[in-house]
Design an enzyme around this catalytic site. Structure first.
Site, PDB file in Angstrom:
ATOM      1  N   HIS A 268       1.130  -1.244   0.127  1.00  0.00           N
ATOM      2  CA  HIS A 268       0.126   0.109  -0.018  1.00  0.00           C
ATOM      3  C   HIS A 268       1.289   0.777  -0.333  1.00  0.00           C
ATOM      4  CE1 HIS A 268      -3.035   2.463   0.577  1.00  0.00           C
ATOM      5  NE2 HIS A 268      -4.137   2.140   0.843  1.00  0.00           N
ATOM      6  N   HIS A 309      -1.274  -0.326 -12.768  1.00  0.00           N
ATOM      7  CA  HIS A 309      -1.981   0.310 -11.058  1.00  0.00           C
ATOM      8  C   HIS A 309      -3.134  -0.573 -11.373  1.00  0.00           C
ATOM      9  CE1 HIS A 309      -4.379   2.378  -8.694  1.00  0.00           C
ATOM     10  NE2 HIS A 309      -3.618   2.427  -8.558  1.00  0.00           N
ATOM     11  N   ASP A 367       3.472   6.189  -7.716  1.00  0.00           N
ATOM     12  CA  ASP A 367       5.121   6.467  -6.827  1.00  0.00           C
ATOM     13  C   ASP A 367       6.145   6.505  -7.814  1.00  0.00           C
ATOM     14  OD1 ASP A 367       3.778   5.645  -4.296  1.00  0.00           O
ATOM     15  OD2 ASP A 367       2.958   4.156  -4.591  1.00  0.00           O
TER      16      ASP A 367
HETATM   17  N1  ACO Z   1       5.726  -4.974 -14.124  1.00  0.00           N
HETATM   18  C1  ACO Z   1       5.992  -5.900 -15.149  1.00  0.00           C
HETATM   19  N2  ACO Z   1       4.955  -6.593 -15.522  1.00  0.00           N
HETATM   20  C2  ACO Z   1       3.832  -5.761 -15.030  1.00  0.00           C
HETATM   21  C3  ACO Z   1       3.844  -5.038 -14.169  1.00  0.00           C
HETATM   22  C4  ACO Z   1       4.466  -4.407 -14.131  1.00  0.00           C
HETATM   23  N3  ACO Z   1       5.713  -3.477 -13.464  1.00  0.00           N
HETATM   24  N4  ACO Z   1       2.629  -5.187 -13.590  1.00  0.00           N
HETATM   25  C5  ACO Z   1       1.468  -5.618 -14.048  1.00  0.00           C
HETATM   26  N5  ACO Z   1       2.473  -6.387 -15.293  1.00  0.00           N
HETATM   27  C6  ACO Z   1       1.484  -7.491 -15.823  1.00  0.00           C
HETATM   28  C7  ACO Z   1       1.449  -8.667 -15.294  1.00  0.00           C
HETATM   29  O1  ACO Z   1       3.022  -9.209 -14.864  1.00  0.00           O
HETATM   30  C8  ACO Z   1       0.265  -9.350 -16.325  1.00  0.00           C
HETATM   31  O2  ACO Z   1       1.238 -10.178 -17.008  1.00  0.00           O
HETATM   32  P1  ACO Z   1       0.637 -11.293 -17.885  1.00  0.00           P
HETATM   33  O3  ACO Z   1      -0.753 -10.548 -18.359  1.00  0.00           O
HETATM   34  O4  ACO Z   1       1.092 -11.851 -18.838  1.00  0.00           O
HETATM   35  O5  ACO Z   1      -0.152 -12.544 -16.686  1.00  0.00           O
HETATM   36  C9  ACO Z   1      -0.302  -8.001 -17.036  1.00  0.00           C
HETATM   37  O6  ACO Z   1       0.299  -7.028 -16.635  1.00  0.00           O
HETATM   38  C10 ACO Z   1      -1.312  -7.417 -15.893  1.00  0.00           C
HETATM   39  O7  ACO Z   1      -0.446  -7.710 -14.591  1.00  0.00           O
HETATM   40  P2  ACO Z   1      -1.826  -7.899 -13.130  1.00  0.00           P
HETATM   41  O8  ACO Z   1      -0.337  -8.334 -12.115  1.00  0.00           O
HETATM   42  O9  ACO Z   1      -2.752  -8.553 -12.969  1.00  0.00           O
HETATM   43  O10 ACO Z   1      -2.515  -6.164 -13.046  1.00  0.00           O
HETATM   44  P3  ACO Z   1      -3.197  -5.990 -11.423  1.00  0.00           P
HETATM   45  O11 ACO Z   1      -4.031  -4.276 -12.119  1.00  0.00           O
HETATM   46  O12 ACO Z   1      -3.769  -6.419 -10.898  1.00  0.00           O
HETATM   47  O13 ACO Z   1      -1.976  -5.651 -11.142  1.00  0.00           O
HETATM   48  C11 ACO Z   1       0.023  -3.808  -9.696  1.00  0.00           C
HETATM   49  C12 ACO Z   1      -1.320  -3.726 -10.633  1.00  0.00           C
HETATM   50  C13 ACO Z   1      -0.074  -5.000  -8.330  1.00  0.00           C
HETATM   51  C14 ACO Z   1      -0.148  -2.803  -9.368  1.00  0.00           C
HETATM   52  C15 ACO Z   1       0.901  -4.133 -10.710  1.00  0.00           C
HETATM   53  O14 ACO Z   1       1.547  -3.200 -11.658  1.00  0.00           O
HETATM   54  C16 ACO Z   1       2.338  -4.414 -10.091  1.00  0.00           C
HETATM   55  O15 ACO Z   1       2.259  -4.983  -9.221  1.00  0.00           O
HETATM   56  N6  ACO Z   1       3.598  -2.792 -10.475  1.00  0.00           N
HETATM   57  C17 ACO Z   1       4.563  -2.867  -9.505  1.00  0.00           C
HETATM   58  C18 ACO Z   1       4.481  -2.523  -8.311  1.00  0.00           C
HETATM   59  C19 ACO Z   1       4.313  -0.755  -7.776  1.00  0.00           C
HETATM   60  O16 ACO Z   1       4.186   0.278  -8.924  1.00  0.00           O
HETATM   61  N7  ACO Z   1       2.684  -0.676  -7.244  1.00  0.00           N
HETATM   62  C20 ACO Z   1       2.436   0.961  -6.746  1.00  0.00           C
HETATM   63  C21 ACO Z   1       0.758   0.474  -7.496  1.00  0.00           C
HETATM   64  S1  ACO Z   1       0.156   2.376  -6.838  1.00  0.00           S
HETATM   65  C22 ACO Z   1      -0.482   2.246  -5.601  1.00  0.00           C
HETATM   66  O17 ACO Z   1      -0.258   1.455  -4.669  1.00  0.00           O
HETATM   67  C23 ACO Z   1      -0.065   3.831  -5.066  1.00  0.00           C
END
Ligand code: ACO
Length: 454
Positions: A268, A309, A367
């Site tokens: 978070h 996101h 972020d």
């Molecule tokens: N780098 C590489 N690949 C990614 C990333 C990333 N940052 N984010 C998502 N993907 C990929 C996933 O592996 C997935 O691939 P697939 O379709 O082959 O399985 C696809 O993109 C969809 O990803 P999900 O995890 O389903 O996306 P979701 O919307 O559930 O997750 C999340 C969002 C958790 C923020 C993710 O993008 C992530 O982990 N990002 C990096 C961490 C981050 O920056 N968090 C801060 C969020 S902002 C906040 O909380 C204020």
């Protein structure tokens, strides 16, 4: 909400169909009202993580993730960040409308009158280890506020709720700065009410009694804007925590402390720290390709921190403003050639042109740049989640107030039962004639405790 017909739920187990009302809110998707389902069908819905469940109706914040829209009380975040200061946005979140000039003056003055901590509360700090994480101190000290204001904690009294909100908004920067000073072994700097909210916070953080400190106006404006960007964000984990805690009638200090505890989790409030660590790990522009390749590799757990996101699938409107702010701050501080900043700019450029990130709609989130800004301003990494908690307190309070005023808000979640061995619980009527309760084991998974008197 406006009625918009019904949905019919058909069951394959012979139960007659159940009609459920559909409602339309003024923004966002329609909702199916499932409240009667338990009574009509004897079943609950199963939605772990509540990914398809609206836990409340709210007029405070609205996000359209596909269009990259974030509204506070109907105003786009871009307009608020560019034309308002943080306390105006607090007023907006709490009252539903922006203040006029006299209302703003009165609001600012009232906040200022509550910035000091009770001197006995100041002594709490010496009970913490010097190296305590500032969020640990925040959870403790904010919760402890409830031990100081018995006379104004009747949550059914609007005036009490209001004064508690002022106290929390006003004291959060003081509590934060004292946590930092304690860790540094420096004397506490008491609030100075000739300064505005952000100037005062910077003064309490960075001034010492030895020399004159004048907050840099460019940094003040930047921090003010960052506070606005983090003030509220619909029903995220910490906001839901505050509402859930508040639904029992808990006092606002306890509820906000619970919100801070939830925000502390790395999933978070910790993403900007993770992003900064990633930039450090990449270390040099020449290694970006290697890390992009890793981010795309299904067998590698590495993800590009600060990208993607759960809700924004177009762009995060806060990220644009954060990027602009980052450029402004680093420019002001003569850090345009900072190694990590240059690396971040290049990484963003490469990722935004990469098919993998384009096709998966992965854009920089709020972020990606915030850690760089905080670090340039002189905040240590451990303070990053605290810088999130200060502004989010206003959003939490608005949500808490809305929850208190909503007669439909009583949180009592249900569960899909599982037996002790992890199998789904059998729900047939277990009434029986059998004398030995052990015979019931396969039915109810009840266990019998055989323990003699000791
Ligand atoms: N780098 C590489 N690949 C990614 C990333 C990333 N940052 N984010 C998502 N993907 C990929 C996933 O592996 C997935 O691939 P697939 O379709 O082959 O399985 C696809 O993109 C969809 O990803 P999900 O995890 O389903 O996306 P979701 O919307 O559930 O997750 C999340 C969002 C958790 C923020 C993710 O993008 C992530 O982990 N990002 C990096 C961490 C981050 O920056 N968090 C801060 C969020 S902002 C906040 O909380 C204020």
């Amino acid at each position: 909400m406006v009625s918009k017909g019904t949905a019919t739920l058909n069951f394959s187990n012979g139960h007659p169909p159940v009609e459920l009302p559909i409602y339309s809110g003024s923004v966002g998707p329609d909702v199916v009202d499932i409240r009667a389902l338990g009574g009509k069908a004897g079943m609950f819905t199963y939605d772990p993580g509540f990914m398809s469940t609206a836990s409340c109706s709210s007029t405070i914040t609205y996000i359209d993730g596909d269009k990259g829209v974030l509204l506070y009380r109907g105003y786009p975040i871009e307009q608020l960040a560019q034309q308002c200061d943080f306390l105006e946005v607090c007023y907006l979140l709490l009252n539903g409308e922006l203040p006029n000039a006299p209302q703003k003056q009165q609001f600012d003055d009232t906040v200022k009158r509550h910035t000091m901590l009770h001197e006995q509360l100041v002594r709490f700090y010496s009970g913490f280890r010097r190296d305590a994480h500032p969020m640990a101190v925040m959870v403790g000290v904010v919760g402890a506020l409830s031990a100081f204001y018995h006379e104004a904690m009747d949550i059914s009294d609007a005036r009490h709720r209001e004064v508690s909100a002022f106290r929390l908004i006003a004291k959060l920067p003081t509590i934060t700065a004292m946590a930092y000073k304690y860790n540094q072994g420096q004397p506490f700097m008491y609030p100075r009410n000739s300064l505005n909210y952000v100037e005062n916070f910077m003064h309490m953080m960075f001034a010492t009694p030895c020399e004159e400190y004048r907050p840099n106006p460019v940094l003040v404006r930047a921090l003010d804007r960052i506070l606005i960007l983090h003030a509220d964000h619909e029903q995220n984990a910490s906001t839901s925590t505050v509402r859930l805690a508040g639904s029992s009638g808990a006092n606002p200090f306890a509820c906000i402390s619970a919100g801070i505890a939830c925000l502390w989790g790395p999933a978070h409030g910790g993403a900007n720290e993770a992003c900064l660590k990633m930039l450090e790990e990449i270390g040099d522009v020449s290694r970006i390709g290697q890390y992009i390749k890793r981010a795309k590799d299904k067998d590698d757990s590495f993800k590009l921190m600060g990208f993607g996101h759960r809700v924004y699938k177009n762009f995060d409107p806060r990220a644009k403003l954060m990027r602009e702010t980052c450029h402004g701050v680093l420019n002001e501080l003569g850090l345009k050639d900072d190694r990590l900043f240059k690396l971040a700019v290049e990484l963003e450029k490469i990722a935004l042109e990469d098919d993998y990130f384009i096709s998966k709609k992965l854009y920089p989130n709020v972020d990606f740049y915030s850690g760089l800004i905080y670090q340039a301003m002189g905040f240590p990494v451990a303070m990053f989640p605290v810088l999130f908690a200060i502004p989010r307190t206003s959003g939490w309070l608005a949500q808490w107030q809305e929850m208190r005023a909503d007669a439909e808000q009583k949180h009592r979640l249900r569960q899909a039962g599982r037996g002790p061995d992890g199998e789904a619980q059998i729900t047939e009527d277990p009434d029986h004639d059998a004398p030995d309760v052990r015979e019931l084991l396969p039915l109810r998974k009840q266990r019998v405790l055989h323990r003699g008197l000791v």
